[in-house]
Design an enzyme around this catalytic site. Structure first.
Site, PDB file in Angstrom:
ATOM      1  N   PRO A  11       0.751  -1.314   0.002  1.00 57.13           N
ATOM      2  CA  PRO A  11      -0.008  -0.229   0.234  1.00 57.13           C
ATOM      3  C   PRO A  11       0.903   1.440   0.109  1.00 57.13           C
ATOM      4  O   PRO A  11       0.300   2.336  -0.395  1.00 57.13           O
ATOM      5  CB  PRO A  11      -0.896  -0.097   1.356  1.00 57.13           C
ATOM      6  CG  PRO A  11       0.005  -1.001   2.284  1.00 57.13           C
ATOM      7  CD  PRO A  11       0.450  -2.054   1.452  1.00 57.13           C
ATOM      8  N   GLY A  13       3.701   1.714  -1.746  1.00 52.12           N
ATOM      9  CA  GLY A  13       4.156   1.640  -2.964  1.00 52.12           C
ATOM     10  C   GLY A  13       3.699   2.773  -4.044  1.00 52.12           C
ATOM     11  O   GLY A  13       2.618   3.116  -3.714  1.00 52.12           O
ATOM     12  N   LYS A  14       4.323   2.991  -5.094  1.00 49.20           N
ATOM     13  CA  LYS A  14       3.842   3.868  -5.993  1.00 49.20           C
ATOM     14  C   LYS A  14       2.463   3.333  -6.764  1.00 49.20           C
ATOM     15  O   LYS A  14       1.681   3.992  -6.938  1.00 49.20           O
ATOM     16  CB  LYS A  14       4.908   3.911  -7.254  1.00 49.20           C
ATOM     17  CG  LYS A  14       6.120   4.922  -6.644  1.00 49.20           C
ATOM     18  CD  LYS A  14       7.453   5.137  -7.856  1.00 49.20           C
ATOM     19  CE  LYS A  14       8.078   3.615  -8.146  1.00 49.20           C
ATOM     20  NZ  LYS A  14       8.755   3.382  -7.102  1.00 49.20           N
ATOM     21  N   MET A  15       2.436   2.110  -7.003  1.00 45.48           N
ATOM     22  CA  MET A  15       1.210   1.537  -7.425  1.00 45.48           C
ATOM     23  C   MET A  15       0.318   1.217  -6.463  1.00 45.48           C
ATOM     24  O   MET A  15      -1.057   1.513  -6.634  1.00 45.48           O
ATOM     25  CB  MET A  15       1.602   0.211  -8.458  1.00 45.48           C
ATOM     26  CG  MET A  15       2.094   0.625  -9.538  1.00 45.48           C
ATOM     27  SD  MET A  15       0.980   1.236 -10.731  1.00 45.48           S
ATOM     28  CE  MET A  15      -0.076  -0.369 -11.007  1.00 45.48           C
ATOM     29  N   HIS A 155      11.832   2.893 -18.279  1.00 44.85           N
ATOM     30  CA  HIS A 155      11.070   3.072 -17.285  1.00 44.85           C
ATOM     31  C   HIS A 155      11.774   3.980 -16.344  1.00 44.85           C
ATOM     32  O   HIS A 155      13.092   4.142 -16.260  1.00 44.85           O
ATOM     33  CB  HIS A 155      10.857   1.700 -16.563  1.00 44.85           C
ATOM     34  CG  HIS A 155       9.923   0.905 -16.966  1.00 44.85           C
ATOM     35  ND1 HIS A 155       9.905   0.344 -18.331  1.00 44.85           N
ATOM     36  CD2 HIS A 155       8.620   0.846 -16.554  1.00 44.85           C
ATOM     37  CE1 HIS A 155       8.620  -0.464 -18.599  1.00 44.85           C
ATOM     38  NE2 HIS A 155       7.721  -0.003 -17.518  1.00 44.85           N
ATOM     39  N   LYS A 159      12.927   1.031 -10.898  1.00 46.29           N
ATOM     40  CA  LYS A 159      12.273  -0.537 -11.135  1.00 46.29           C
ATOM     41  C   LYS A 159      13.362  -1.573 -10.920  1.00 46.29           C
ATOM     42  O   LYS A 159      14.531  -1.383 -11.232  1.00 46.29           O
ATOM     43  CB  LYS A 159      11.888  -0.427 -12.855  1.00 46.29           C
ATOM     44  CG  LYS A 159      11.199  -1.693 -13.280  1.00 46.29           C
ATOM     45  CD  LYS A 159      10.507  -1.497 -14.500  1.00 46.29           C
ATOM     46  CE  LYS A 159       9.848  -2.744 -15.071  1.00 46.29           C
ATOM     47  NZ  LYS A 159       8.775  -3.254 -14.043  1.00 46.29           N
TER      48      LYS A 159
HETATM   49  N1  LIG Z   1       0.914  -4.459 -14.008  1.00 47.02           N
HETATM   50  C1  LIG Z   1       1.210  -3.325 -14.210  1.00 47.02           C
HETATM   51  O1  LIG Z   1       0.337  -2.612 -14.775  1.00 47.02           O
HETATM   52  C2  LIG Z   1       2.151  -2.350 -13.184  1.00 47.02           C
HETATM   53  C3  LIG Z   1       3.117  -3.303 -12.744  1.00 47.02           C
HETATM   54  N2  LIG Z   1       3.996  -2.624 -11.878  1.00 47.02           N
HETATM   55  C4  LIG Z   1       4.722  -3.580 -11.161  1.00 47.02           C
HETATM   56  O2  LIG Z   1       4.206  -3.425  -9.639  1.00 47.02           O
HETATM   57  C5  LIG Z   1       5.130  -3.893  -8.773  1.00 47.02           C
HETATM   58  C6  LIG Z   1       5.386  -2.426  -7.834  1.00 47.02           C
HETATM   59  O3  LIG Z   1       5.854  -1.310  -8.724  1.00 47.02           O
HETATM   60  P1  LIG Z   1       5.921   0.246  -7.732  1.00 47.02           P
HETATM   61  O4  LIG Z   1       4.655   0.361  -6.949  1.00 47.02           O
HETATM   62  O5  LIG Z   1       6.373   1.211  -8.610  1.00 47.02           O
HETATM   63  O6  LIG Z   1       7.250  -0.354  -6.684  1.00 47.02           O
HETATM   64  P2  LIG Z   1       7.261   0.367  -5.487  1.00 47.02           P
HETATM   65  O7  LIG Z   1       8.618   0.010  -5.090  1.00 47.02           O
HETATM   66  O8  LIG Z   1       7.011   1.797  -5.394  1.00 47.02           O
HETATM   67  O9  LIG Z   1       6.294  -0.413  -4.400  1.00 47.02           O
HETATM   68  C7  LIG Z   1       6.344  -1.653  -3.892  1.00 47.02           C
HETATM   69  C8  LIG Z   1       5.856  -1.752  -2.526  1.00 47.02           C
HETATM   70  O10 LIG Z   1       5.864  -3.128  -2.016  1.00 47.02           O
HETATM   71  C9  LIG Z   1       6.634  -3.048  -0.784  1.00 47.02           C
HETATM   72  N3  LIG Z   1       6.841  -4.421  -0.192  1.00 47.02           N
HETATM   73  C10 LIG Z   1       8.035  -4.811  -0.111  1.00 47.02           C
HETATM   74  N4  LIG Z   1       8.138  -6.130   0.397  1.00 47.02           N
HETATM   75  C11 LIG Z   1       6.834  -6.153   0.766  1.00 47.02           C
HETATM   76  C12 LIG Z   1       6.181  -7.257   1.563  1.00 47.02           C
HETATM   77  N5  LIG Z   1       6.854  -8.353   1.937  1.00 47.02           N
HETATM   78  N6  LIG Z   1       4.818  -7.309   1.751  1.00 47.02           N
HETATM   79  C13 LIG Z   1       4.177  -5.988   1.495  1.00 47.02           C
HETATM   80  N7  LIG Z   1       4.561  -5.114   0.636  1.00 47.02           N
HETATM   81  C14 LIG Z   1       5.894  -5.264   0.474  1.00 47.02           C
HETATM   82  C15 LIG Z   1       7.582  -2.097  -0.736  1.00 47.02           C
HETATM   83  O11 LIG Z   1       7.833  -1.555   0.654  1.00 47.02           O
HETATM   84  P3  LIG Z   1       9.197  -1.061   0.965  1.00 47.02           P
HETATM   85  O12 LIG Z   1       9.617   0.108  -0.030  1.00 47.02           O
HETATM   86  O13 LIG Z   1       9.159  -0.684   2.378  1.00 47.02           O
HETATM   87  O14 LIG Z   1      10.204  -2.206   0.758  1.00 47.02           O
HETATM   88  C16 LIG Z   1       6.768  -0.892  -1.579  1.00 47.02           C
HETATM   89  O15 LIG Z   1       6.053  -0.048  -0.921  1.00 47.02           O
HETATM   90  C17 LIG Z   1       6.786  -4.014  -9.640  1.00 47.02           C
HETATM   91  O16 LIG Z   1       6.715  -5.163  -9.763  1.00 47.02           O
HETATM   92  C18 LIG Z   1       6.071  -3.371 -10.922  1.00 47.02           C
HETATM   93  O17 LIG Z   1       6.762  -3.790 -12.048  1.00 47.02           O
HETATM   94  C19 LIG Z   1       3.962  -1.178 -11.911  1.00 47.02           C
HETATM   95  C20 LIG Z   1       3.200  -0.419 -12.549  1.00 47.02           C
HETATM   96  C21 LIG Z   1       2.149  -0.891 -13.483  1.00 47.02           C
HETATM   97  O1  LIG Z   2       7.676  -1.019 -12.917  1.00 49.61           O
HETATM   98  C1  LIG Z   2       6.828  -0.482 -13.418  1.00 49.61           C
HETATM   99  O2  LIG Z   2       6.925   0.898 -13.189  1.00 49.61           O
HETATM  100  C2  LIG Z   2       5.852  -0.958 -14.534  1.00 49.61           C
HETATM  101  N1  LIG Z   2       6.184  -2.342 -14.476  1.00 49.61           N
HETATM  102  C3  LIG Z   2       5.406  -3.056 -15.537  1.00 49.61           C
HETATM  103  C4  LIG Z   2       6.387  -3.799 -16.243  1.00 49.61           C
HETATM  104  O3  LIG Z   2       7.227  -4.402 -16.087  1.00 49.61           O
HETATM  105  O4  LIG Z   2       6.057  -4.020 -17.384  1.00 49.61           O
HETATM  106  C5  LIG Z   2       4.272  -2.358 -15.989  1.00 49.61           C
HETATM  107  C6  LIG Z   2       4.491  -0.915 -16.453  1.00 49.61           C
HETATM  108  O5  LIG Z   2       5.162  -0.841 -17.517  1.00 49.61           O
HETATM  109  C7  LIG Z   2       5.157  -0.352 -15.591  1.00 49.61           C
END
Ligand SMILES: NC(=O)C1=CN([C@@H]2O[C@H](COP(=O)(O)OP(=O)(O)OC[C@H]3O[C@@H](n4cnc5c(N)ncnc54)[C@H](OP(=O)(O)O)[C@@H]3O)[C@@H](O)[C@H]2O)C=CC1
Ligand SMILES: O=C(O)C1=N[C@H](C(=O)O)C[C@H](O)C1
Length: 266
Positions: A11, A13-15, A155, A159
């Site tokens: 929750p 994280g960026k997403m 990206h 990432k």
């Molecule tokens: N499918 C899609 O459309 C998209 C997918 N993504 C993917 O989504 C994922 C998250 O991206 P993004 O939000 O940018 O990354 P972030 O690093 O901003 O967020 C990830 C979050 O997960 C937390 N986290 C780490 N370990 C745990 C755990 N064991 N339990 C719960 N939370 C945990 C992190 O906490 P902490 O920082 O404290 O370690 C952090 O807050 C990536 O794999 C990305 O590639 C991203 C964008 C679009």
């Molecule tokens: O980490 C990201 O930001 C994103 N991850 C996904 C991926 O690995 O394709 C989706 C999107 O590109 C953003």
């Protein structure tokens, strides 16, 4: 389908934080808990920067998924944790909606088999942006006519995985219509290792990481005297949220794992 009870993992994280805002601003999903790496036992609204929501935060994913009555788990964490969470969710009858990227083929196969065995609907979508899904479909179509193709994904520099899940998925879709073959000059060599990028059956994938970027991809096709570029840009993470919501709604009617949002779009 209304009042789908959702757990969000990641929750802060960026997403994940964008997903909380999305849930707060619509009426079919309600947030019942979060899984995070910290803030055990706190409620969401007590954590600085998170929205005014009352769901409890768990650091123990197994405890959360077995204790909380939930319909779906929305996972937006890291490859290792996303896989563990999805597996735990399926075992507890909670349908995973996974945006997390970076899973291995073995992990995807294992989750696919587990979801079928337990008959728990699961969606794993490497990209939830509708425009990105179309970009991948257009690329598959174009590859029928232009089998010489390179993928360039760009990206933000936080990432973890490369190439992106979207680039891998794009290459997989193109593989369905393109015969495996080497591209470029048959005698080409790399004087600097990595210059030609990653290789998928002769297709090249190039990954760029820079501050200022969000999520962007170009699929460049080359033919005789012409090139074609299919391009998508996510300039804000709100772009992913209609897909997350759609997947959370549609997963309620599934009893298998589907990989890719295209399977849920008309
Ligand atoms: N499918 C899609 O459309 C998209 C997918 N993504 C993917 O989504 C994922 C998250 O991206 P993004 O939000 O940018 O990354 P972030 O690093 O901003 O967020 C990830 C979050 O997960 C937390 N986290 C780490 N370990 C745990 C755990 N064991 N339990 C719960 N939370 C945990 C992190 O906490 P902490 O920082 O404290 O370690 C952090 O807050 C990536 O794999 C990305 O590639 C991203 C964008 C679009
Ligand atoms: O980490 C990201 O930001 C994103 N991850 C996904 C991926 O690995 O394709 C989706 C999107 O590109 C953003």
């Amino acid at each position: 389908m209304s009042n789908i009870k959702a757990i969000v993992a990641g929750p802060r994280g960026k997403m994940g934080s964008e997903a909380l805002k999305m849930i707060q601003n619509q009426s079919t999903l309600s947030l019942v808990a979060c899984i995070d790496r910290m803030n055990d036992g706190m409620v969401v609204k007590e954590v600085e920067g998170l929205p005014d929501m009352d769901a409890v935060i768990y650091t123990d994913a197994a405890k959360c998924l077995s204790e909380v009555e939930a319909d779906v788990l929305i996972d937006l964490t890291t490859p290792e944790n996303g896989y563990t969470h999805a597996k735990l969710a399926i075992e507890n009858g909670v349908r995973p909606v996974v945006g997390t990227t970076g899973f291995t083929n073995e992990e995807l196969t294992e989750l696919t088999e587990l979801a079928s065995e337990k008959r728990v609907g699961t969606v794993i979508a490497p990209n939830f942006a509708i425009g990105a899904v179309l970009m991948m479909q257009f690329s598959k179509w174009a590859a029928k006519h232009f089998p010489e193709v390179e993928i360039i994904e760009k990206h933000h520099d936080q990432k973890l995985d490369a190439p992106s899940g979207t680039a891998i998925k794009t290459a997989e879709l193109i593989k369905e219509v393109r015969e495996s073959h080497k591209q470029g000059h048959e005698n080409e060599t790399e004087t600097l290792q990595g210059a030609r990028g990653a290789d998928v059956e002769g297709m090249k994938i190039h990954s760029m990481r820079l501050p200022g970027l969000v999520a962007h991809q170009e699929v460049v096709f080359g033919g005789l005297g012409e090139t074609l570029t299919v391009k998508h840009d996510s300039i804000h993470r709100a772009s992913f949220m209609s897909g997350v919501k759609l997947a959370a709604e549609r997963v309620m009617d599934l009893d298998i794992l589907v990989y890719g949002l295209e399977h849920l779009l008309d």
